[in-house]
Design an enzyme around this catalytic site. Sequence first.
Site, PDB file in Angstrom:
ATOM      1  N   VAL A  37       4.368   7.668   0.439  1.00 32.98           N
ATOM      2  CA  VAL A  37       3.090   7.980   1.061  1.00 32.98           C
ATOM      3  C   VAL A  37       2.565   6.689   1.664  1.00 32.98           C
ATOM      4  O   VAL A  37       2.435   5.681   0.970  1.00 32.98           O
ATOM      5  CB  VAL A  37       2.088   8.549   0.037  1.00 32.98           C
ATOM      6  CG1 VAL A  37       0.762   8.890   0.720  1.00 32.98           C
ATOM      7  CG2 VAL A  37       2.665   9.768  -0.676  1.00 32.98           C
ATOM      8  N   MET A  64       0.786  -1.194   0.000  1.00 35.98           N
ATOM      9  CA  MET A  64       0.000   0.000   0.000  1.00 35.98           C
ATOM     10  C   MET A  64       0.832   1.265   0.000  1.00 35.98           C
ATOM     11  O   MET A  64       0.390   2.241  -0.565  1.00 35.98           O
ATOM     12  CB  MET A  64      -0.966  -0.041   1.181  1.00 35.98           C
ATOM     13  CG  MET A  64      -1.829   1.169   1.384  1.00 35.98           C
ATOM     14  SD  MET A  64      -1.134   2.574   2.222  1.00 35.98           S
ATOM     15  CE  MET A  64      -0.409   1.893   3.663  1.00 35.98           C
ATOM     16  N   PRO A  65       1.990   1.284   0.566  1.00 40.68           N
ATOM     17  CA  PRO A  65       2.744   2.529   0.400  1.00 40.68           C
ATOM     18  C   PRO A  65       2.915   2.862  -1.078  1.00 40.68           C
ATOM     19  O   PRO A  65       3.095   1.979  -1.920  1.00 40.68           O
ATOM     20  CB  PRO A  65       4.096   2.220   1.048  1.00 40.68           C
ATOM     21  CG  PRO A  65       3.775   1.190   2.075  1.00 40.68           C
ATOM     22  CD  PRO A  65       2.720   0.335   1.411  1.00 40.68           C
ATOM     23  N   LEU A  66       2.829   4.141  -1.365  1.00 40.67           N
ATOM     24  CA  LEU A  66       3.030   4.652  -2.715  1.00 40.67           C
ATOM     25  C   LEU A  66       4.423   5.249  -2.765  1.00 40.67           C
ATOM     26  O   LEU A  66       4.730   6.179  -2.000  1.00 40.67           O
ATOM     27  CB  LEU A  66       1.978   5.706  -3.042  1.00 40.67           C
ATOM     28  CG  LEU A  66       2.155   6.511  -4.321  1.00 40.67           C
ATOM     29  CD1 LEU A  66       2.121   5.593  -5.540  1.00 40.67           C
ATOM     30  CD2 LEU A  66       1.081   7.579  -4.414  1.00 40.67           C
TER      31      LEU A  66
END
Length: 129
Positions: A72, A1-3
């Site tokens: 992010v 999930m981190p961007l």
Amino acid sequence: MPLLNFHVFEGRDSKSVRELIDAGHQAMVEAFNVPVTDRYQTVTRHRAGELILEDTGLGMARTQNAVLLTVVTRPRPQAEKVRFYELLSRFTAERCGLSPEDLVVSLVENSDSDWSFGKGRAQFLTGEL
């Protein structure tokens, strides 16, 4: 999930870019304990003068190989963040020959309501994730 948003100077070939983003992915998987298939990454190439990475008074000797990485992510414990920085520096040095002085990272946290992975739903809120 981190961007992960990688900012690099123009001139990197596709193979070296892939090694860079793969190193970033592995560091994220190991430090944040996210699934291997949880991969969201972008790469933006900048012309000279469009990416400025000064040394903040720390005496860093930056080169045209410098990388600015913005991550992010949901909130993470401090120990995970520190581990991520350490692994990322090690993996990019080993795989890409990137000097640790050429790696700048900014981690930006947001909350579960700030993510939608498709279909117009907030999967962290609906319980799908």
